[in-house]
Scaffold this motif. Structure first.
Motif, PDB file in Angstrom:
ATOM      1  N   ASN A 230       0.818  -1.214   0.000  1.00 49.81           N
ATOM      2  CA  ASN A 230       0.000   0.000   0.000  1.00 49.81           C
ATOM      3  C   ASN A 230       0.851   1.263   0.000  1.00 49.81           C
ATOM      4  OD1 ASN A 230      -2.623  -1.206   0.038  1.00 49.81           O
ATOM      5  ND2 ASN A 230      -2.257  -1.787   2.177  1.00 49.81           N
ATOM      6  N   ALA A 231       2.144   1.110   0.291  1.00 48.57           N
ATOM      7  CA  ALA A 231       3.077   2.232   0.168  1.00 48.57           C
ATOM      8  C   ALA A 231       3.671   2.168  -1.224  1.00 48.57           C
ATOM      9  CB  ALA A 231       4.159   2.139   1.231  1.00 48.57           C
ATOM     10  N   VAL A 232       3.275   3.082  -2.057  1.00 43.49           N
ATOM     11  CA  VAL A 232       3.622   3.034  -3.475  1.00 43.49           C
ATOM     12  C   VAL A 232       4.732   4.037  -3.779  1.00 43.49           C
ATOM     13  CG1 VAL A 232       2.752   3.251  -5.812  1.00 43.49           C
ATOM     14  CG2 VAL A 232       1.247   2.414  -3.984  1.00 43.49           C
ATOM     15  N   SER A 233       5.826   3.573  -4.315  1.00 35.50           N
ATOM     16  CA  SER A 233       6.891   4.462  -4.770  1.00 35.50           C
ATOM     17  C   SER A 233       7.279   4.061  -6.182  1.00 35.50           C
ATOM     18  CB  SER A 233       8.115   4.361  -3.840  1.00 35.50           C
ATOM     19  OG  SER A 233       8.597   3.036  -3.804  1.00 35.50           O
ATOM     20  N   GLY A 234       7.682   5.047  -6.965  1.00 34.83           N
ATOM     21  CA  GLY A 234       8.068   4.771  -8.351  1.00 34.83           C
ATOM     22  C   GLY A 234       6.981   5.044  -9.356  1.00 34.83           C
ATOM     23  N   ALA A 235       5.741   5.066  -8.919  1.00 34.40           N
ATOM     24  CA  ALA A 235       4.667   5.354  -9.865  1.00 34.40           C
ATOM     25  C   ALA A 235       4.771   6.798 -10.349  1.00 34.40           C
ATOM     26  CB  ALA A 235       3.310   5.114  -9.207  1.00 34.40           C
ATOM     27  N   ILE A 236       5.058   7.717  -9.434  1.00 39.57           N
ATOM     28  CA  ILE A 236       5.334   9.114  -9.774  1.00 39.57           C
ATOM     29  C   ILE A 236       6.740   9.400  -9.258  1.00 39.57           C
ATOM     30  CG2 ILE A 236       4.644  11.518  -9.464  1.00 39.57           C
ATOM     31  CD1 ILE A 236       1.837  10.507  -8.773  1.00 39.57           C
ATOM     32  N   GLU A 237       7.630   9.820 -10.114  1.00 42.09           N
ATOM     33  CA  GLU A 237       9.039   9.982  -9.742  1.00 42.09           C
ATOM     34  C   GLU A 237       9.202  10.934  -8.550  1.00 42.09           C
ATOM     35  OE1 GLU A 237      13.359  11.297 -11.643  1.00 42.09           O
ATOM     36  OE2 GLU A 237      11.548  11.349 -12.874  1.00 42.09           O
ATOM     37  N   GLY A 238       9.931  10.424  -7.552  1.00 43.71           N
ATOM     38  CA  GLY A 238      10.226  11.248  -6.382  1.00 43.71           C
ATOM     39  C   GLY A 238       9.091  11.350  -5.384  1.00 43.71           C
ATOM     40  N   VAL A 239       7.987  10.623  -5.624  1.00 42.85           N
ATOM     41  CA  VAL A 239       6.815  10.708  -4.738  1.00 42.85           C
ATOM     42  C   VAL A 239       6.501   9.326  -4.179  1.00 42.85           C
ATOM     43  CG1 VAL A 239       4.365  11.288  -4.557  1.00 42.85           C
ATOM     44  CG2 VAL A 239       5.866  12.643  -6.036  1.00 42.85           C
ATOM     45  N   THR A 240       6.264   9.265  -2.893  1.00 44.65           N
ATOM     46  CA  THR A 240       5.781   8.047  -2.243  1.00 44.65           C
ATOM     47  C   THR A 240       4.423   8.356  -1.628  1.00 44.65           C
ATOM     48  OG1 THR A 240       8.009   7.261  -1.719  1.00 44.65           O
ATOM     49  CG2 THR A 240       6.208   6.358  -0.414  1.00 44.65           C
ATOM     50  N   PHE A 241       3.425   7.523  -1.985  1.00 44.92           N
ATOM     51  CA  PHE A 241       2.118   7.738  -1.395  1.00 44.92           C
ATOM     52  C   PHE A 241       1.603   6.421  -0.823  1.00 44.92           C
ATOM     53  CE2 PHE A 241       1.570   7.183  -5.960  1.00 44.92           C
ATOM     54  CZ  PHE A 241       0.599   6.188  -6.061  1.00 44.92           C
ATOM     55  N   THR A 242       0.806   6.554   0.223  1.00 42.01           N
ATOM     56  CA  THR A 242       0.270   5.385   0.923  1.00 42.01           C
ATOM     57  C   THR A 242      -1.234   5.328   0.737  1.00 42.01           C
ATOM     58  OG1 THR A 242       2.022   5.488   2.572  1.00 42.01           O
ATOM     59  CG2 THR A 242       0.058   4.232   3.148  1.00 42.01           C
ATOM     60  N   LEU A 243      -1.703   4.183   0.262  1.00 41.45           N
ATOM     61  CA  LEU A 243      -3.136   3.967   0.067  1.00 41.45           C
ATOM     62  C   LEU A 243      -3.743   3.589   1.417  1.00 41.45           C
ATOM     63  CD1 LEU A 243      -2.871   1.807  -3.183  1.00 41.45           C
ATOM     64  CD2 LEU A 243      -2.994   4.299  -2.975  1.00 41.45           C
ATOM     65  N   VAL A 244      -4.755   4.331   1.831  1.00 43.21           N
ATOM     66  CA  VAL A 244      -5.343   4.125   3.162  1.00 43.21           C
ATOM     67  C   VAL A 244      -6.726   3.485   3.076  1.00 43.21           C
ATOM     68  CG1 VAL A 244      -6.040   5.267   5.304  1.00 43.21           C
ATOM     69  CG2 VAL A 244      -4.058   6.115   4.028  1.00 43.21           C
ATOM     70  N   LYS A 245      -7.497   3.885   2.096  1.00 43.54           N
ATOM     71  CA  LYS A 245      -8.873   3.405   1.997  1.00 43.54           C
ATOM     72  C   LYS A 245      -9.259   3.247   0.533  1.00 43.54           C
ATOM     73  CE  LYS A 245     -13.598   4.839   3.238  1.00 43.54           C
ATOM     74  NZ  LYS A 245     -14.408   5.914   3.862  1.00 43.54           N
ATOM     75  N   ALA A 246      -9.899   2.104   0.228  1.00 39.62           N
ATOM     76  CA  ALA A 246     -10.325   1.834  -1.145  1.00 39.62           C
ATOM     77  C   ALA A 246     -11.799   2.182  -1.317  1.00 39.62           C
ATOM     78  CB  ALA A 246     -10.099   0.365  -1.490  1.00 39.62           C
ATOM     79  N   GLU A 247     -12.096   2.888  -2.403  1.00 38.12           N
ATOM     80  CA  GLU A 247     -13.478   3.234  -2.719  1.00 38.12           C
ATOM     81  C   GLU A 247     -13.548   3.541  -4.214  1.00 38.12           C
ATOM     82  OE1 GLU A 247     -17.076   6.115  -1.043  1.00 38.12           O
ATOM     83  OE2 GLU A 247     -15.080   6.197  -0.161  1.00 38.12           O
ATOM     84  N   GLU A 248     -14.059   2.580  -4.955  1.00 33.09           N
ATOM     85  CA  GLU A 248     -14.102   2.731  -6.412  1.00 33.09           C
ATOM     86  C   GLU A 248     -14.951   3.934  -6.806  1.00 33.09           C
ATOM     87  OE1 GLU A 248     -14.320  -0.565  -9.177  1.00 33.09           O
ATOM     88  OE2 GLU A 248     -14.320  -1.947  -7.483  1.00 33.09           O
ATOM     89  N   GLY A 249     -14.472   4.619  -7.818  1.00 41.06           N
ATOM     90  CA  GLY A 249     -15.205   5.762  -8.347  1.00 41.06           C
ATOM     91  C   GLY A 249     -14.941   7.063  -7.606  1.00 41.06           C
ATOM     92  N   VAL A 250     -14.176   7.011  -6.506  1.00 37.29           N
ATOM     93  CA  VAL A 250     -13.869   8.211  -5.735  1.00 37.29           C
ATOM     94  C   VAL A 250     -12.393   8.558  -5.928  1.00 37.29           C
ATOM     95  CG1 VAL A 250     -13.793   9.276  -3.457  1.00 37.29           C
ATOM     96  CG2 VAL A 250     -15.637   7.672  -4.032  1.00 37.29           C
TER      97      VAL A 250
END
Length: 460
Positions: A230-250
């Motif tokens: 859930n800790a995503v790095s490399g998708a956007i260069e120089g940015v690490t983001f953590t997915l906290v909650k899943a909700e399709e369409g939001v």
């Protein structure tokens, strides 16, 4: 006091000697007291000035840091769904992130066994626990209990990210071993196998996986992506983001920009340090008249050339525009919305400062930092005063020597006063003794004469 005095003459020698000694020491005592007060006050005042000046230099040096303007800040429009951070290599931009599925880890349970955690495996054996492509063996000694099996797994496989617990059903008196992994992502499922007759119950009639390992699924600006964590790095260069909650369409807006907050905080610390310096110097150089004809109250550093030179130098740099270049948008601190008030302190126009940082972030950095930047020039102005062996340290050292000399003079005065007191007692006691002798002689002569023949005694 030199013993019992004044017997022969009846004179109060103690009072005379004390008054004479007090008259002798009073002028010097008063002079040394004034010098002590003046010296210690100046030492304390210069120390306070040096401390405020050092704090100001520290704040200026903190702003004179190019990396402060090289950092980036990532922010999320909804921290309950997504959090983010950025490195200085990140490029500014705005992204739309939709979290469809969070990454999860595997959790499995063993078959049900009759008994509680103290259930024993008579013959023992071996458990083989798989985690994705890896597997680990845990030996079970003959007679080991279910509780001991759990503890062995936790001890041996904790660093592998595998833990065990026991779930008991009090209604039917059964227990199960539950295995959990902290390794998320598809393909990282747990498996359980056993060797040894008594251990087969752990793998027989096992329920389906309590939780399957799966990848996180999300979209960035409509592009579908997956991550094992859930800790995503490399998708956007120089940015690490953590997915906290899943909700399709939001969608959640992820913004990467200059770290203006850090710069504003550092500028505020600088302004606070400068204002503290002004408050301190105002107190140390104040002049207050008490009443219409009373003595004025003056600060210990009133008229001090060192204080005056430091402040004049700083004010000159704060208002100096000569260092700016023709194409630079900022040539003085006032261009950032930081101006000098009537009381000499600085004030921040937050709206103007925010606009300057948002519109010309790099230009602000060029104006403030670097060898020719404002902060370096301000720091250089005070360095000769606050550094080790600098002007203020030398002045304080000189005053401390003066204070030590005053203490020596006080000791010398005590010695001299003691000598004077001893001399006076000696002189007065000698006089007292002589008067006593003369009195006794007079009395003796009077008595002898009164007994001579022909002497007519006066009738009383």
């Amino acid at each position: 006091m030199a013993g019992i005095t004044g017997i022969g003459s009846g004179i109060d020698i103690d009072s005379i000697v004390k008054a004479s000694v007090a008259a002798e020491r009073a002028p010097k005592d008063a002079q040394l007291a004034r010098l002590t007060t003046k010296t210690t006050t100046q030492i304390t005042s210069l120390g306070s000035f040096k401390s405020a000046l050092s704090e100001f230099q520290t704040a200026a040096d903190g702003l004179n840091d190019a990396s402060l303007f090289g950092t980036r800040k990532a922010s999320s429009s909804d921290a309950t769904r997504l959090t983010a951070s950025a490195e200085k290599t990140a490029l500014t931009g705005t992204y739309r992130v939709e979290v469809e599925q969070l990454a999860s880890a595997s959790k499995i349970a063993s078959g049900s066994l009759t008994g509680d955690s103290n259930l024993a495996f008579a013959s023992g054996g071996k458990l083989t626990i798989g985690l994705g492509a890896d597997s680990f063996d845990v030996d079970v000694a003959a007679g080991a209990t279910l509780k001991e099996v759990r503890d062995a797994i936790n001890t041996q496989l904790n660093e592998k990210g595998i833990s065990a617990n026991i779930i008991s059903d009090p209604a039917n008196g059964t227990s199960q071993l539950v295995l959990s992994s902290n390794k998320t992502g598809a393909g990282n499922d747990l498996t359980l196998a056993a060797s040894g007759a008594d251990l087969q119950g752990l793998v027989t009639n096992r329920p389906a996986a309590l939780s399957e390992a799966q990848n996180a699924k999300f979209k960035i600006d409509g592009l579908s992506l997956e991550s094992a964590t859930n800790a995503v790095s490399g998708a956007i260069e120089g940015v690490t983001f953590t997915l906290v909650k899943a909700e399709e369409g939001v969608s959640t807006t992820l913004t990467v920009g200059e770290n203006t907050t850090a710069v504003k905080d550092s500028l505020k610390k600088f302004v606070d340090a400068y204002n503290k310096l002004i408050t301190t110097t105002n107190s140390l150089t104040s002049f207050t008249k008490v009443g219409e004809s009373g003595e004025p109250l003056t600060g210990a550093l009133l008229g001090d050339s060192t204080v005056r030179n430091v402040l004049n130098g700083l004010r000159s740099e704060l208002s100096n525009t000569a260092a700016g270049q023709g194409g630079d948008p900022f040539r003085a601190l006032a261009d950032l919305g930081i101006t000098t008030q009537k009381d000499g302190k600085l004030a921040i126009d937050d709206t103007k400062l925010t606009a300057a940082l948002e519109d010309n972030f790099d230009a602000v950095g060029s104006f403030i930092t670097g060898d020719n930047g404002l902060m370096n020039r301000l720091s250089d102005r005070v360095d000769g005063y606050v550094k080790s062996g600098g002007v203020l340290e030398q002045r304080i050292s000189g005053l401390q020597k003066t204070d030590a000399d005053i203490k020596e003079q006080k000791a010398d005065l005590e010695t001299r006063v003691a000598a004077i007191q001893a001399r006076l007692y000696s002189q007065y006691n000698a006089m007292d003794s002589l008067i006593g002798q003369l009195t006794r002689t007079s009395d003796s002569l009077g008595s002898a004469l009164s007994n001579l023949p022909g002497v007519v005694r006066e009738r009383s």
